[in-house]
Design a protein around this motif. Sequence first.
Motif, PDB file in Angstrom:
ATOM      1  N   TYR A  66       0.807  -1.039  -0.071  1.00  0.00           N
ATOM      2  CA  TYR A  66       0.037   0.127   0.059  1.00  0.00           C
ATOM      3  C   TYR A  66       1.057   1.157   0.072  1.00  0.00           C
ATOM      4  O   TYR A  66       2.020   1.274   0.606  1.00  0.00           O
ATOM      5  CB  TYR A  66      -0.762  -0.110   1.174  1.00  0.00           C
ATOM      6  N   PHE A  67       0.128   2.197  -0.675  1.00  0.00           N
ATOM      7  CA  PHE A  67       0.837   3.750  -0.486  1.00  0.00           C
ATOM      8  C   PHE A  67      -0.319   4.666  -0.373  1.00  0.00           C
ATOM      9  O   PHE A  67      -1.149   4.682  -1.069  1.00  0.00           O
ATOM     10  CB  PHE A  67       1.653   3.994  -1.765  1.00  0.00           C
ATOM     11  N   ASN A  68      -0.179   5.325   0.506  1.00  0.00           N
ATOM     12  CA  ASN A  68      -1.306   6.582   0.971  1.00  0.00           C
ATOM     13  C   ASN A  68      -2.507   6.020   1.068  1.00  0.00           C
ATOM     14  O   ASN A  68      -3.598   6.308   0.523  1.00  0.00           O
ATOM     15  CB  ASN A  68      -1.140   7.619  -0.057  1.00  0.00           C
ATOM     16  N   LYS A  69      -2.417   4.433   1.681  1.00  0.00           N
ATOM     17  CA  LYS A  69      -3.737   3.893   1.933  1.00  0.00           C
ATOM     18  C   LYS A  69      -4.561   3.330   0.783  1.00  0.00           C
ATOM     19  O   LYS A  69      -5.649   2.799   0.831  1.00  0.00           O
ATOM     20  CB  LYS A  69      -4.949   4.806   2.683  1.00  0.00           C
ATOM     21  N   LEU A  70      -3.660   3.083  -0.317  1.00  0.00           N
ATOM     22  CA  LEU A  70      -4.199   2.766  -1.768  1.00  0.00           C
ATOM     23  C   LEU A  70      -3.329   1.535  -2.023  1.00  0.00           C
ATOM     24  O   LEU A  70      -2.188   1.578  -1.925  1.00  0.00           O
ATOM     25  CB  LEU A  70      -3.967   3.817  -2.763  1.00  0.00           C
ATOM     26  N   GLU A  71      -4.084   0.379  -2.266  1.00  0.00           N
ATOM     27  CA  GLU A  71      -3.404  -0.969  -2.454  1.00  0.00           C
ATOM     28  C   GLU A  71      -2.828  -0.664  -4.100  1.00  0.00           C
ATOM     29  O   GLU A  71      -3.531  -0.279  -5.028  1.00  0.00           O
ATOM     30  CB  GLU A  71      -4.175  -2.100  -2.503  1.00  0.00           C
ATOM     31  N   ILE A  72      -1.436  -0.959  -4.107  1.00  0.00           N
ATOM     32  CA  ILE A  72      -0.824  -0.880  -5.401  1.00  0.00           C
ATOM     33  C   ILE A  72      -0.309  -2.035  -5.955  1.00  0.00           C
ATOM     34  O   ILE A  72      -0.541  -1.954  -7.262  1.00  0.00           O
ATOM     35  CB  ILE A  72       0.329   0.074  -5.367  1.00  0.00           C
ATOM     36  N   ILE A  73      -0.052  -3.094  -5.348  1.00  0.00           N
ATOM     37  CA  ILE A  73       0.212  -4.443  -5.964  1.00  0.00           C
ATOM     38  C   ILE A  73      -0.028  -5.498  -4.820  1.00  0.00           C
ATOM     39  O   ILE A  73      -0.046  -5.283  -3.668  1.00  0.00           O
ATOM     40  CB  ILE A  73       1.757  -4.326  -6.354  1.00  0.00           C
ATOM     41  N   ARG A  74      -0.313  -6.693  -5.234  1.00  0.00           N
ATOM     42  CA  ARG A  74      -0.544  -7.784  -4.454  1.00  0.00           C
ATOM     43  C   ARG A  74      -0.122  -8.950  -4.863  1.00  0.00           C
ATOM     44  O   ARG A  74      -0.378  -9.311  -6.279  1.00  0.00           O
ATOM     45  CB  ARG A  74      -2.242  -7.812  -4.323  1.00  0.00           C
ATOM     46  N   PHE A  75       0.512  -9.848  -4.250  1.00  0.00           N
ATOM     47  CA  PHE A  75       0.610 -11.210  -4.519  1.00  0.00           C
ATOM     48  C   PHE A  75      -0.462 -12.235  -3.940  1.00  0.00           C
ATOM     49  O   PHE A  75      -0.555 -12.103  -2.871  1.00  0.00           O
ATOM     50  CB  PHE A  75       2.018 -11.862  -4.293  1.00  0.00           C
ATOM     51  N   SER A  76      -0.877 -13.061  -4.907  1.00  0.00           N
ATOM     52  CA  SER A  76      -2.008 -14.003  -4.256  1.00  0.00           C
ATOM     53  C   SER A  76      -1.392 -15.324  -4.614  1.00  0.00           C
ATOM     54  O   SER A  76      -1.041 -15.683  -5.677  1.00  0.00           O
ATOM     55  CB  SER A  76      -3.372 -13.781  -5.155  1.00  0.00           C
ATOM     56  N   SER A  77      -1.264 -16.103  -3.654  1.00  0.00           N
ATOM     57  CA  SER A  77      -1.066 -17.511  -4.007  1.00  0.00           C
ATOM     58  C   SER A  77      -1.818 -18.324  -4.796  1.00  0.00           C
ATOM     59  O   SER A  77      -1.223 -19.355  -5.580  1.00  0.00           O
ATOM     60  CB  SER A  77      -0.629 -18.273  -2.693  1.00  0.00           C
ATOM     61  N   LYS A 119       0.982 -15.499  -8.743  1.00  0.00           N
ATOM     62  CA  LYS A 119       1.593 -14.219  -9.341  1.00  0.00           C
ATOM     63  C   LYS A 119       1.137 -12.923  -8.974  1.00  0.00           C
ATOM     64  O   LYS A 119       0.486 -12.755  -8.000  1.00  0.00           O
ATOM     65  CB  LYS A 119       1.362 -14.075 -10.931  1.00  0.00           C
ATOM     66  N   PHE A 120       1.827 -11.730  -9.148  1.00  0.00           N
ATOM     67  CA  PHE A 120       1.467 -10.358  -8.539  1.00  0.00           C
ATOM     68  C   PHE A 120       0.536  -9.818  -9.601  1.00  0.00           C
ATOM     69  O   PHE A 120       0.478 -10.211 -10.689  1.00  0.00           O
ATOM     70  CB  PHE A 120       2.697  -9.634  -8.598  1.00  0.00           C
ATOM     71  N   VAL A 121      -0.143  -9.103  -8.808  1.00  0.00           N
ATOM     72  CA  VAL A 121      -1.332  -8.260  -9.815  1.00  0.00           C
ATOM     73  C   VAL A 121      -1.190  -6.727  -9.121  1.00  0.00           C
ATOM     74  O   VAL A 121      -1.140  -6.642  -8.048  1.00  0.00           O
ATOM     75  CB  VAL A 121      -3.013  -8.860  -9.391  1.00  0.00           C
ATOM     76  N   GLY A 122      -1.145  -5.795 -10.417  1.00  0.00           N
ATOM     77  CA  GLY A 122      -0.910  -4.246 -10.043  1.00  0.00           C
ATOM     78  C   GLY A 122      -2.387  -3.455 -10.239  1.00  0.00           C
ATOM     79  O   GLY A 122      -3.210  -4.095 -11.097  1.00  0.00           O
ATOM     80  N   TYR A 123      -2.700  -2.862  -9.281  1.00  0.00           N
ATOM     81  CA  TYR A 123      -3.670  -2.077  -9.155  1.00  0.00           C
ATOM     82  C   TYR A 123      -3.639  -0.594  -9.619  1.00  0.00           C
ATOM     83  O   TYR A 123      -4.789  -0.030  -9.860  1.00  0.00           O
ATOM     84  CB  TYR A 123      -4.477  -2.006  -7.844  1.00  0.00           C
ATOM     85  N   LYS A 176       3.505  -2.018 -13.172  1.00  0.00           N
ATOM     86  CA  LYS A 176       4.763  -1.935 -13.769  1.00  0.00           C
ATOM     87  C   LYS A 176       5.470  -3.095 -12.915  1.00  0.00           C
ATOM     88  O   LYS A 176       6.456  -3.917 -13.529  1.00  0.00           O
ATOM     89  CB  LYS A 176       5.590  -0.673 -13.891  1.00  0.00           C
ATOM     90  N   ASN A 177       5.680  -2.959 -11.661  1.00  0.00           N
ATOM     91  CA  ASN A 177       6.152  -3.680 -10.838  1.00  0.00           C
ATOM     92  C   ASN A 177       5.860  -5.353 -10.857  1.00  0.00           C
ATOM     93  O   ASN A 177       6.626  -6.008 -10.952  1.00  0.00           O
ATOM     94  CB  ASN A 177       6.267  -3.282  -9.261  1.00  0.00           C
ATOM     95  N   ALA A 178       4.476  -5.369 -11.063  1.00  0.00           N
ATOM     96  CA  ALA A 178       3.955  -6.823 -11.186  1.00  0.00           C
ATOM     97  C   ALA A 178       4.609  -7.476 -12.551  1.00  0.00           C
ATOM     98  O   ALA A 178       4.733  -8.488 -12.289  1.00  0.00           O
ATOM     99  CB  ALA A 178       2.319  -6.841 -11.198  1.00  0.00           C
ATOM    100  N   GLU A 179       4.693  -6.774 -13.383  1.00  0.00           N
ATOM    101  CA  GLU A 179       5.227  -7.208 -14.576  1.00  0.00           C
ATOM    102  C   GLU A 179       6.625  -7.562 -14.656  1.00  0.00           C
ATOM    103  O   GLU A 179       6.991  -8.735 -15.022  1.00  0.00           O
ATOM    104  CB  GLU A 179       5.273  -6.269 -15.849  1.00  0.00           C
ATOM    105  N   ARG A 180       7.419  -6.688 -13.961  1.00  0.00           N
ATOM    106  CA  ARG A 180       8.785  -7.195 -13.455  1.00  0.00           C
ATOM    107  C   ARG A 180       8.848  -8.419 -12.614  1.00  0.00           C
ATOM    108  O   ARG A 180       9.870  -9.075 -12.688  1.00  0.00           O
ATOM    109  CB  ARG A 180       9.512  -5.871 -12.982  1.00  0.00           C
ATOM    110  N   TRP A 181       8.377  -8.286 -11.431  1.00  0.00           N
ATOM    111  CA  TRP A 181       8.412  -9.332 -10.409  1.00  0.00           C
ATOM    112  C   TRP A 181       7.943 -10.734 -11.238  1.00  0.00           C
ATOM    113  O   TRP A 181       8.414 -11.664 -10.620  1.00  0.00           O
ATOM    114  CB  TRP A 181       7.440  -9.023  -9.152  1.00  0.00           C
ATOM    115  N   ASN A 182       6.798 -10.737 -11.802  1.00  0.00           N
ATOM    116  CA  ASN A 182       6.295 -11.957 -12.473  1.00  0.00           C
ATOM    117  C   ASN A 182       7.383 -12.518 -13.456  1.00  0.00           C
ATOM    118  O   ASN A 182       7.083 -13.521 -13.650  1.00  0.00           O
ATOM    119  CB  ASN A 182       4.904 -11.553 -13.380  1.00  0.00           C
TER     120      ASN A 182
END
Length: 65
Positions: A10-21, A25-29, A35-41
Motif C-alpha cells: 500500500y501507498f497512501n492507503k491505496l493498494e498498489i500491488i498484491r501477490f496471491s498464492s 503471481k503479482f497483480v498491479g492495481y 509495472k512492478n507486477a510485470e517485472r516481478w512476475n
Amino acid sequence: NDIEYIKSYYFNKLEIIRFSSSLGKFVGYTELGVKNAERWNKDPSELAVRKAEKETYCKHNVDVD
C-alpha cells in the motif's frame, strides 16, 4: 488446501500491488503496481520466494488457530 496467502503493498492507503498464492503471481492495481507486477512476475526467484512463504508462514501457523 483452502489456504490463500496474500501479500499486499500500500501507498497512501491505496493498494498498489498484491501477490496471491491462488493466482501464483503479482497483480498491479495502479500504474506503478502494474509495472512492478510485470517485472516481478518475470523473475522466477521472486515468485518462488512468495510461494514458499505460503508454506512457511501459513501452513506452519494454521494449526495454531
